[in-house]
Design a protein around this motif. Structure first.
Motif, mmCIF file in Angstrom:
data_model
loop_
_atom_site.group_PDB
_atom_site.id
_atom_site.type_symbol
_atom_site.label_atom_id
_atom_site.label_comp_id
_atom_site.label_asym_id
_atom_site.label_seq_id
_atom_site.Cartn_x
_atom_site.Cartn_y
_atom_site.Cartn_z
ATOM 1 N N SER A 1 36.638 -63.979 -48.474
ATOM 2 C CA SER A 1 35.281 -64.204 -47.968
ATOM 3 C C SER A 1 34.298 -63.163 -48.507
ATOM 4 O O SER A 1 33.161 -63.501 -48.878
ATOM 5 N N LEU A 2 34.710 -61.897 -48.596
ATOM 6 C CA LEU A 2 33.796 -60.857 -49.055
ATOM 7 C C LEU A 2 33.444 -61.022 -50.533
ATOM 8 O O LEU A 2 32.276 -60.870 -50.924
ATOM 9 N N PHE A 3 34.405 -61.317 -51.361
ATOM 10 C CA PHE A 3 34.116 -61.427 -52.786
ATOM 11 C C PHE A 3 33.388 -62.728 -53.117
ATOM 12 O O PHE A 3 32.623 -62.774 -54.083
ATOM 13 N N VAL A 4 33.615 -63.772 -52.337
ATOM 14 C CA VAL A 4 32.827 -64.992 -52.519
ATOM 15 C C VAL A 4 31.375 -64.743 -52.121
ATOM 16 O O VAL A 4 30.428 -65.155 -52.803
ATOM 17 N N GLU A 5 31.181 -64.033 -51.009
ATOM 18 C CA GLU A 5 29.836 -63.786 -50.505
ATOM 19 C C GLU A 5 29.097 -62.731 -51.313
ATOM 20 O O GLU A 5 27.914 -62.912 -51.668
ATOM 21 N N GLN A 6 29.749 -61.609 -51.641
ATOM 22 C CA GLN A 6 29.066 -60.489 -52.284
ATOM 23 C C GLN A 6 28.957 -60.651 -53.803
ATOM 24 O O GLN A 6 27.990 -60.179 -54.403
ATOM 25 N N TYR A 7 29.922 -61.288 -54.450
ATOM 26 C CA TYR A 7 29.938 -61.366 -55.911
ATOM 27 C C TYR A 7 29.801 -62.789 -56.432
ATOM 28 O O TYR A 7 29.799 -62.993 -57.646
ATOM 29 N N GLY A 8 29.705 -63.764 -55.532
ATOM 30 C CA GLY A 8 29.501 -65.139 -55.959
ATOM 31 C C GLY A 8 30.687 -65.754 -56.667
ATOM 32 O O GLY A 8 30.522 -66.664 -57.502
ATOM 33 N N LEU A 9 31.912 -65.296 -56.350
ATOM 34 C CA LEU A 9 33.102 -65.855 -56.981
ATOM 35 C C LEU A 9 33.491 -67.175 -56.326
ATOM 36 O O LEU A 9 33.172 -67.433 -55.160
ATOM 37 N N SER A 10 34.204 -68.002 -57.083
ATOM 38 C CA SER A 10 34.777 -69.221 -56.498
ATOM 39 C C SER A 10 36.038 -68.864 -55.722
ATOM 40 O O SER A 10 36.537 -67.735 -55.778
ATOM 41 N N THR A 11 36.585 -69.845 -55.005
ATOM 42 C CA THR A 11 37.788 -69.589 -54.209
ATOM 43 C C THR A 11 38.966 -69.198 -55.092
ATOM 44 O O THR A 11 39.717 -68.260 -54.777
ATOM 45 N N SER A 12 39.145 -69.898 -56.218
ATOM 46 C CA SER A 12 40.258 -69.569 -57.115
ATOM 47 C C SER A 12 40.049 -68.215 -57.786
ATOM 48 O O SER A 12 41.001 -67.451 -57.982
ATOM 49 N N GLU A 13 38.786 -67.877 -58.136
ATOM 50 C CA GLU A 13 38.506 -66.570 -58.726
ATOM 51 C C GLU A 13 38.731 -65.436 -57.719
ATOM 52 O O GLU A 13 39.245 -64.370 -58.067
ATOM 53 N N ALA A 14 38.336 -65.680 -56.471
ATOM 54 C CA ALA A 14 38.588 -64.668 -55.444
ATOM 55 C C ALA A 14 40.078 -64.465 -55.225
ATOM 56 O O ALA A 14 40.531 -63.351 -54.903
ATOM 57 N N GLY A 15 40.869 -65.535 -55.389
ATOM 58 C CA GLY A 15 42.315 -65.400 -55.256
ATOM 59 C C GLY A 15 42.913 -64.471 -56.292
ATOM 60 O O GLY A 15 43.903 -63.781 -56.037
ATOM 61 N N LEU A 16 42.295 -64.421 -57.493
ATOM 62 C CA LEU A 16 42.796 -63.522 -58.537
ATOM 63 C C LEU A 16 42.599 -62.055 -58.177
ATOM 64 O O LEU A 16 43.284 -61.184 -58.738
ATOM 65 N N ILE A 17 41.675 -61.755 -57.272
ATOM 66 C CA ILE A 17 41.462 -60.367 -56.855
ATOM 67 C C ILE A 17 42.733 -59.803 -56.217
ATOM 68 O O ILE A 17 42.995 -58.592 -56.281
#
Length: 582
Positions: free
Chosen positions: A358-374
């Motif tokens: 949720s934080l990386f989607v909200e703060q950095y505009g990543l998609s769900t799959s991109e946030a999963g790579l974090i």
């Protein structure tokens, strides 16, 4: 299996080759018989696994290498131990995988079942609570019934729950119930795996093998969100449950074919025939190379209770109260303090992992799959810690042991300094003297690196919160996640190894107690972190989380300085209580 002391030990063979070698060599029969008869072996009449350590110490009559002492501790070869640790690591990977894989599928799950995202997230919290409670039952019974039967039972429960979730109709209540059953089957395999590694290792090598086991468990948070996101995007959230079902079936096949029974109470050092057919590894049974088949002796059956209750009703009540055994470990001050010293940093870790998407989607505009790579950053950090830090724990133990040996040698030289000839003789004898592991200061050996690890964990928590809030370059929070995962993973390894060192015969029970405290605190952190972020913001929230983690420092300090004194005082009281009976 172990060879007689009179023969030079053969080079280690792979498990399957070693089994064929034992079945074709007549010398192996006498080797097993000698191993069962030697003073260091255990019989089924031994009711406390701690007898193994006393038996192993009793055999050290002449100067011997630590490798020879390790072989006396277990009859399994080095390659067999590696296979046992590998299977335990694979099964330990299942629990964190199950907890993290459905995270990316929560939005799809809420839409499919027609519930809010908050209600879908409740299934994660409920699963974490189940992961904390279920090992109290399975972890306590595996110290009595054996490792292998509980492994098989847990994997069957886990696979069945996943099959039910994959075919679940539109029922929110069914989702909660099956997620609880799924967690009950998966979480207990961590405590059983820790008990298994405690059975086949010594303090000299336990840190390294336990590190491999922790690395297997650390792969779950790394792989789970990525696999869950890809499968959900392609096939829906039920495909994640089918994936978990396949992993569970593969684990069950590995246990059925290759996992031997290791519980000292049932098989001694591994050379005694296990009590039932259920405790035999399938491949060894098919090859005819089990201890029972080679010796030509029947399996002894379940060991008789040396202190049977007066009635069957009391026997039933004793069985029901056994799950309270792991919880009763909290009455030991050093155990309770150490459990919270590892649970508090783990709570900070769950606050991070439950908010990454949720934080990386909200703060950095990543998609769900991109946030999963974090999740790769903390996952890789934890895996590296598990592989590498265990060797440091082994080194710290050897260093502490050598220090005690030097102090003992200096004392002997001082006592015999009146006679020069006696002094030279003492030096020659003391040079090959081994210090019993009971004399090694375990707290000093294991906790010496804990302070710097805790400082690293607290500092990276604070820096992570503010960098995410200020939207600093994406690489910076990823690096902080990597370092934080290494630090927190190392603190967990330190505490887990020390707990097993304290209670080597109750490895599964003490891991169940550890799991209980960690998961309950982790569930509380997961439930509270999102509302706190909404009120305080990201930076101040993780400042608060870091302060809670820092409160583990005085707990570890008390264990370091007073843990050995508490253990010795409790042992003295037990000896005084048992003295009249003796």
């Amino acid at each position: 299996m172990a060879t007689p002391a009179a023969e030079p030990p053969p080079p280690p063979l792979p498990c399957a080759v070693a089994a064929m070698h034992r079945s074709s060599s007549s010398a192996s029969h006498s080797s097993r018989d000698a191993s069962a008869a030697r003073p260091g072996s255990l019989t089924l009449e031994s009711n406390d696994a701690s007898d193994v350590s006393h038996a192993s110490a009793a055999v050290a009559v002449a100067p011997a290498s630590e490798v020879e002492k390790e072989e006396r501790h277990t009859a399994f070869s080095r390659n067999e131990i590696r296979l046992i640790v590998l299977i335990a690591s694979i099964c330990g990977f299942i629990s964190p995988l199950t907890n993290n894989a459905p995270l990316a599928s929560l939005p799809d799950m809420s839409r499919d079942l027609g519930v809010s995202i908050e209600k879908a997230t409740l299934s994660v919290t409920l699963a974490m609570i189940g992961q904390g409670i279920s090992p109290l039952f399975f972890g306590s019974y595996t110290d009595i019934l054996g490792r292998r039967p509980i492994y098989i039972l847990c994997l069957i429960i886990y696979a069945g729950a996943n099959a039910g979730l994959a075919n679940l109709p539109h029922s929110y209540a069914g989702l909660l119930a099956l997620r609880l059953v799924q967690a009950a089957g998966s979480a207990s395999m961590i405590s059983v795996g820790a008990g298994t590694i405690g059975d086949v290792t010594t303090p000299r090598t336990r840190g390294g093998y336990m590190g491999i086991f922790q690395a297997g468990a650390a792969l779950g948070p790394c792989v789970g969100p990525i696999v869950g996101g890809l499968l959900t995007q392609a096939y829906g959230w039920r495909s994640v449950m089918w994936f978990c079902f396949i992993v569970g079936v593969l684990g069950l096949v590995l246990v059925l074919l290759f996992q031997p029974e290791t519980l000292h109470r049932l098989v001694g050092d591994g050379s005694l025939p296990p009590p039932t057919l259920l405790h035999e590894a399938g491949v060894a049974l098919l090859r005819g190379t089990t201890a029972s088949q080679l010796k030509g002796t029947p399996r002894p059956g379940w060991p008789v209770d040396p202190n049977p209750p007066a009635s069957s009703w009391r026997h039933f009540l004793r069985g029901l109260s056994r799950p309270l055994g792991p919880a009763s470990l909290l009455l030991m001050p050093e155990v309770a303090l150490l459990l919270f010293a590892t649970a508090l940093p783990f709570m900070g870790w769950t606050c991070i992992t439950s908010t990454i998407s949720s934080l990386f989607v909200e703060q950095y505009g990543l998609s769900t799959s991109e946030a999963g790579l974090i999740f790769l950053a903390p996952g890789v950090g934890t895996v590296l810690t598990g592989v590498c830090f265990g060797r440091l724990l082994d080194k710290d133990y050897r260093t502490a042991k050598r220090r005690v040996e030097r102090e003992k040698l200096e004392k002997e030289k001082l006592e015999k300094s009146r006679d020069g000839e006696a002094q030279e003789e003492a030096q020659r004898q003391a040079s090959g003297t081994e210090v019993p592991k009971e004399e090694v200061p375990l707290e000093a050996a294991r906790l010496r690196r804990y302070p710097i690890l805790l400082v690293m964990a607290v500092a990276t928590l604070i820096a992570y919160g503010w960098t995410v809030e200020r939207r600093v370059h994406l690489a910076v929070p990823c690096v902080l996640l990597f370092i934080n995962a290494m630090a927190i993973g190392a603190t967990m390894s330190v505490c887990q190894v020390l707990l097993v060192d304290w209670l080597p015969g109750r490895g599964a029970s003490v891991t169940a107690a550890n799991n209980l405290v960690r998961c309950l605190l982790g569930a509380g952190g997961t439930a509270a972190v999102q509302p706190v972020i909404a009120r305080l913001g990201i930076g101040w929230t993780f400042m608060l989380v870091a302060a809670v983690c820092a409160s583990a420092a005085p707990l570890a300090w008390l264990v370091f300085h007073r843990g050995q004194r508490w253990r010795e005082a409790r042992a003295a009281k037990l000896a005084e209580r048992d003295a009249p009976a003796a």
